[in-house]
Design a protein around this motif. Structure first.
Motif, short mmCIF file in Angstrom:
data_model
loop_
_atom_site.label_atom_id
_atom_site.label_comp_id
_atom_site.label_asym_id
_atom_site.label_seq_id
_atom_site.Cartn_x
_atom_site.Cartn_y
_atom_site.Cartn_z
N GLN A 1 57.65 31.45 -42.91
CA GLN A 1 56.60 30.64 -42.27
C GLN A 1 55.33 30.58 -43.11
OE1 GLN A 1 57.38 28.92 -39.35
NE2 GLN A 1 59.33 29.79 -39.96
N TYR A 2 55.17 31.49 -44.07
CA TYR A 2 53.97 31.51 -44.89
C TYR A 2 53.88 30.23 -45.71
CZ TYR A 2 53.91 36.56 -43.96
OH TYR A 2 53.90 37.78 -43.36
N VAL A 3 52.77 29.53 -45.59
CA VAL A 3 52.58 28.27 -46.31
C VAL A 3 52.50 28.51 -47.81
CG1 VAL A 3 51.03 26.31 -46.62
CG2 VAL A 3 51.47 27.19 -44.32
N GLU A 4 51.95 29.62 -48.22
CA GLU A 4 51.76 29.90 -49.64
C GLU A 4 52.98 30.57 -50.27
OE1 GLU A 4 49.27 28.58 -51.14
OE2 GLU A 4 48.33 27.96 -49.28
N GLY A 5 54.06 30.74 -49.54
CA GLY A 5 55.28 31.33 -50.07
C GLY A 5 55.61 32.65 -49.43
N CYS A 6 56.82 33.09 -49.66
CA CYS A 6 57.31 34.34 -49.07
C CYS A 6 56.72 35.54 -49.79
CB CYS A 6 58.83 34.41 -49.17
SG CYS A 6 59.68 33.08 -48.30
N GLU A 7 56.58 36.63 -49.04
CA GLU A 7 56.10 37.89 -49.62
C GLU A 7 57.21 38.91 -49.56
OE1 GLU A 7 52.49 39.24 -47.89
OE2 GLU A 7 51.46 37.44 -48.44
N ALA B 1 65.21 30.99 -48.04
CA ALA B 1 65.67 31.74 -46.87
C ALA B 1 65.09 33.13 -46.88
CB ALA B 1 67.19 31.80 -46.87
N GLY B 2 65.02 33.74 -45.71
CA GLY B 2 64.54 35.11 -45.61
C GLY B 2 64.23 35.46 -44.18
N LYS B 3 63.45 36.53 -44.00
CA LYS B 3 63.02 36.90 -42.66
C LYS B 3 62.20 35.74 -42.09
CE LYS B 3 63.04 41.85 -43.22
NZ LYS B 3 62.27 43.10 -43.14
N TYR B 4 62.42 35.47 -40.81
CA TYR B 4 61.79 34.30 -40.20
C TYR B 4 60.27 34.29 -40.39
CZ TYR B 4 60.51 30.66 -36.98
OH TYR B 4 59.98 29.52 -36.44
N TYR C 1 66.13 35.78 -39.03
CA TYR C 1 66.14 35.16 -40.35
C TYR C 1 66.15 33.65 -40.21
CZ TYR C 1 67.50 39.88 -41.52
OH TYR C 1 67.52 41.25 -41.64
N GLY C 2 65.91 32.97 -41.33
CA GLY C 2 65.93 31.53 -41.28
C GLY C 2 66.00 30.91 -42.67
N ILE C 3 66.14 29.61 -42.65
CA ILE C 3 66.09 28.79 -43.86
C ILE C 3 65.03 27.74 -43.62
CG2 ILE C 3 67.34 27.25 -45.43
CD1 ILE C 3 69.94 28.40 -44.24
N ARG C 4 64.18 27.52 -44.61
CA ARG C 4 63.15 26.48 -44.51
C ARG C 4 63.34 25.49 -45.65
NH1 ARG C 4 56.77 26.94 -43.25
NH2 ARG C 4 57.49 26.44 -41.17
N THR D 1 63.07 23.83 -40.35
CA THR D 1 63.41 25.24 -40.28
C THR D 1 64.60 25.46 -39.35
OG1 THR D 1 61.06 25.76 -40.58
CG2 THR D 1 62.48 27.55 -39.83
N VAL D 2 65.52 26.32 -39.79
CA VAL D 2 66.69 26.72 -39.00
C VAL D 2 66.64 28.23 -38.86
CG1 VAL D 2 69.21 26.74 -38.87
CG2 VAL D 2 68.06 24.87 -40.03
N ARG D 3 66.81 28.73 -37.63
CA ARG D 3 66.82 30.17 -37.40
C ARG D 3 68.24 30.68 -37.27
NH1 ARG D 3 61.83 32.06 -33.63
NH2 ARG D 3 62.22 34.01 -34.71
N SER D 4 68.44 31.92 -37.67
CA SER D 4 69.74 32.57 -37.51
C SER D 4 69.99 32.83 -36.02
CB SER D 4 69.78 33.89 -38.29
OG SER D 4 68.85 34.80 -37.76
N PRO D 5 71.25 33.04 -35.63
CA PRO D 5 71.54 33.30 -34.22
C PRO D 5 70.75 34.47 -33.63
CG PRO D 5 73.56 32.79 -35.37
CD PRO D 5 72.47 32.91 -36.42
N ASP D 6 70.50 35.50 -34.42
CA ASP D 6 69.72 36.64 -33.91
C ASP D 6 68.21 36.40 -34.02
OD1 ASP D 6 69.06 37.06 -36.59
OD2 ASP D 6 70.13 38.97 -36.74
#
Length: 72
Positions: free
Chosen positions: A66-72, A59-62, A43-46, A35-40
């Motif tokens: 983090q959700y194991v079952e996918g982004c909501e 990518a999306g809101k940090y 947000y992030g990329i996993r 996982t990489v977080r944005s400077p602020d």
């Protein structure tokens, strides 16, 4: 010089370096979450890997990535 599915964890580390956080994959014994977080830090990329290769990334809101079952 970007990242794509099939690239190695090594290549991912070369691109992002110390910005990466790494955890064990929840369902794949030989996999990881990178996982990489944005400077602020909002947000992030996993990246999800198995046996040293990238399977998928998103990518999306940090909190959402983090959700194991996918982004909501």
């Amino acid at each position: 010089m970007g990242i794509q599915v099939g690239d190695s964890e090594r290549h991912l580390r070369q691109i992002y370096g110390a910005k990466l956080s790494v955890t064990e994959h929840k369902y794949i014994d030989t996999g990881h979450y990178f996982t990489v977080r944005s400077p602020d830090r909002r947000y992030g990329i996993r990246f999800e890997t198995d046996k040293g290769k990238i399977l998928t990334f998103y990518a999306g809101k940090y909190e959402s990535i983090q959700y194991v079952e996918g982004c909501e």
